[in-house]
Write a protein that holds these residues in place. Structure first.
Motif, PDB file in Angstrom:
ATOM      1  N   CYS A  20      -5.017 -36.389  -5.111  1.00 20.54           N
ATOM      2  CA  CYS A  20      -5.564 -37.547  -4.442  1.00 20.54           C
ATOM      3  C   CYS A  20      -6.012 -38.551  -5.471  1.00 20.54           C
ATOM      4  CB  CYS A  20      -6.737 -37.110  -3.564  1.00 20.54           C
ATOM      5  SG  CYS A  20      -7.380 -38.370  -2.482  1.00 20.54           S
ATOM      6  N   GLY A  21      -5.572 -39.765  -5.345  1.00 24.68           N
ATOM      7  CA  GLY A  21      -6.025 -40.779  -6.266  1.00 24.68           C
ATOM      8  C   GLY A  21      -5.447 -42.113  -5.876  1.00 24.68           C
ATOM      9  N   SER A  30     -12.342 -44.937  -6.274  1.00 24.06           N
ATOM     10  CA  SER A  30     -11.711 -43.898  -5.466  1.00 24.06           C
ATOM     11  C   SER A  30     -12.713 -43.367  -4.454  1.00 24.06           C
ATOM     12  CB  SER A  30     -11.224 -42.756  -6.358  1.00 24.06           C
ATOM     13  OG  SER A  30     -10.815 -41.649  -5.566  1.00 24.06           O
ATOM     14  N   VAL A  32     -12.647 -40.361  -3.320  1.00 24.70           N
ATOM     15  CA  VAL A  32     -12.682 -38.910  -3.460  1.00 24.70           C
ATOM     16  C   VAL A  32     -14.116 -38.428  -3.696  1.00 24.70           C
ATOM     17  CG1 VAL A  32     -11.958 -36.971  -4.896  1.00 24.70           C
ATOM     18  CG2 VAL A  32     -10.316 -38.764  -4.294  1.00 24.70           C
ATOM     19  N   GLY A  33     -14.470 -37.352  -2.979  1.00 24.65           N
ATOM     20  CA  GLY A  33     -15.810 -36.790  -3.099  1.00 24.65           C
ATOM     21  C   GLY A  33     -16.848 -37.498  -2.248  1.00 24.65           C
ATOM     22  N   ARG A  34     -16.419 -38.413  -1.384  1.00 24.06           N
ATOM     23  CA  ARG A  34     -17.359 -39.187  -0.573  1.00 24.06           C
ATOM     24  C   ARG A  34     -16.970 -39.114   0.909  1.00 24.06           C
ATOM     25  NH1 ARG A  34     -17.772 -44.967  -3.603  1.00 24.06           N
ATOM     26  NH2 ARG A  34     -19.573 -45.223  -2.210  1.00 24.06           N
ATOM     27  N   THR A  35     -17.939 -39.384   1.777  1.00 21.40           N
ATOM     28  CA  THR A  35     -17.719 -39.433   3.216  1.00 21.40           C
ATOM     29  C   THR A  35     -18.147 -40.801   3.718  1.00 21.40           C
ATOM     30  OG1 THR A  35     -18.075 -37.058   3.455  1.00 21.40           O
ATOM     31  CG2 THR A  35     -18.326 -38.393   5.437  1.00 21.40           C
ATOM     32  N   GLY A  57     -12.198 -34.869   0.185  1.00 21.10           N
ATOM     33  CA  GLY A  57     -12.596 -33.752  -0.649  1.00 21.10           C
ATOM     34  C   GLY A  57     -12.075 -33.879  -2.071  1.00 21.10           C
ATOM     35  N   ASP A  58     -12.734 -33.174  -2.979  1.00 21.44           N
ATOM     36  CA  ASP A  58     -12.347 -33.231  -4.379  1.00 21.44           C
ATOM     37  C   ASP A  58     -10.977 -32.614  -4.636  1.00 21.44           C
ATOM     38  OD1 ASP A  58     -14.716 -34.480  -5.084  1.00 21.44           O
ATOM     39  OD2 ASP A  58     -15.776 -32.588  -5.410  1.00 21.44           O
ATOM     40  N   SER A  59     -10.516 -31.725  -3.745  1.00 21.73           N
ATOM     41  CA  SER A  59      -9.258 -31.024  -3.967  1.00 21.73           C
ATOM     42  C   SER A  59      -8.088 -31.652  -3.204  1.00 21.73           C
ATOM     43  CB  SER A  59      -9.403 -29.557  -3.555  1.00 21.73           C
ATOM     44  OG  SER A  59      -9.749 -29.454  -2.177  1.00 21.73           O
ATOM     45  N   GLN A  61      -8.265 -32.950  -0.082  1.00 11.10           N
ATOM     46  CA  GLN A  61      -8.388 -32.761   1.361  1.00 11.10           C
ATOM     47  C   GLN A  61      -9.006 -33.985   2.012  1.00 11.10           C
ATOM     48  OE1 GLN A  61      -6.334 -30.063   1.439  1.00 11.10           O
ATOM     49  NE2 GLN A  61      -7.597 -29.323   3.104  1.00 11.10           N
ATOM     50  N   ASP A 134     -20.351 -45.853   3.136  1.00  7.67           N
ATOM     51  CA  ASP A 134     -20.696 -44.536   2.617  1.00  7.67           C
ATOM     52  C   ASP A 134     -21.754 -43.894   3.505  1.00  7.67           C
ATOM     53  OD1 ASP A 134     -22.038 -42.426   0.992  1.00  7.67           O
ATOM     54  OD2 ASP A 134     -20.686 -43.148  -0.574  1.00  7.67           O
TER      55      ASP A 134
END
Length: 258
Positions: A20-21, A30, A32-35, A57-59, A61, A134
């Motif tokens: 993901c990027g 990015s 990523v890692g945030r909702t 998600g960090d992976s 997802q 966020d």
């Protein structure tokens, strides 16, 4: 995008995760890692009003929720668009929430473009533009200590459930900053001490002192469920105004800030 029924209402299984990027440039923003939570929808409105919640998600997802079923899957954020296939729960939802899943499907079928500016994420297709913020800004997590928590549901190894007796009993829990514990089982008052882990993701409850009032049928089960959890170590998860306390054996409580 295809919506794939999950094998379980409780657990969503995803076959694979993709990277993901937004760009090869590490300095590009990015999600990523945030909702993110929707604050404005231009075009087709969300049936039931939403909001749309999108987590990255960090992976690799992605998770989505707009008021009915929850979806999760692998996502690729390339060339400025989101490409994902979601597995979803299959819960029946009353009108108008029953239309939320089709709205989500249409949004991601359209390979929405995404842009991120600070705490604001924008998703856009030909028919809709969604502005999201966020989640930590829109719905900040309540502090574990010095918050009055009300028990809403109990967690067993089989399900998360509530009951009329639980709603009427309205058990409570408060952990003061100095570790003092006070609360109400729905039948009796209790006091005690608790020690918080350094990261506040776990709490060790010392044995509680509980008043000895006899509990009528129904309330005795509520009290037993509460005290089962508030003994020993529990894991802590806070999401906005919701607190989950879970023991290693799978039993737990879902509480909301009052």
């Amino acid at each position: 995008m295809r919506l794939i029924p999950a094998l379980s209402l409780i657990t969503l299984s995803v076959a694979a995760a993709a990277g993901c990027g937004s760009s090869d440039d590490a300095e590009d923003p990015s999600p990523v890692g945030r909702t993110f939570v929707s604050v404005q929808v231009e075009g087709d409105p969300i049936p039931g009003g939403g909001p749309l919640v999108v987590g990255f998600g960090d992976s690799g997802q992605i998770s989505v929720f707009a008021g009915c079923n929850r979806g999760t899957g692998a996502a690729e954020l390339v060339d400025g668009v989101i490409d994902t296939t979601l597995a979803t729960t299959m819960m029946a939802c009353p009108p108008p929430l029953d239309g939320a899943d089709a709205w989500v499907s249409q949004l991601f079928d359209g390979l929405p473009s995404w842009t991120l500016s600070g705490d604001t994420l924008t998703l856009a297709t030909d028919s809709v533009t969604v502005t999201l913020r966020d989640k930590e800004i829109v719905e900040p997590d309540r502090p574990l200590t010095d918050t009055d928590w009300l028990v809403r549901s109990t967690i067993s190894t089989q399900a998360v459930s509530t009951s009329v007796a639980l709603e009427q009993a309205a058990p409570t829990l408060t952990i003061a900053g100095d570790g003092t514990v006070t609360g109400w089982t729905g039948c009796n008052e209790f006091t005690g001490r608790a020690q918080l882990s350094e990261d506040r993701r776990a709490v060790d409850f010392e044995p509680l002192a509980v008043t000895k009032r006899a509990c009528p049928p129904g309330l005795d089960e509520v009290e037993s469920s509460v005290l089962r959890v508030l003994g020993g170590r529990v894991q802590v998860v806070i999401d906005a105004d919701e607190l989950r306390l879970t023991r290693d054996d799978g039993y737990g409580l879902v509480l909301n800030a009052r």
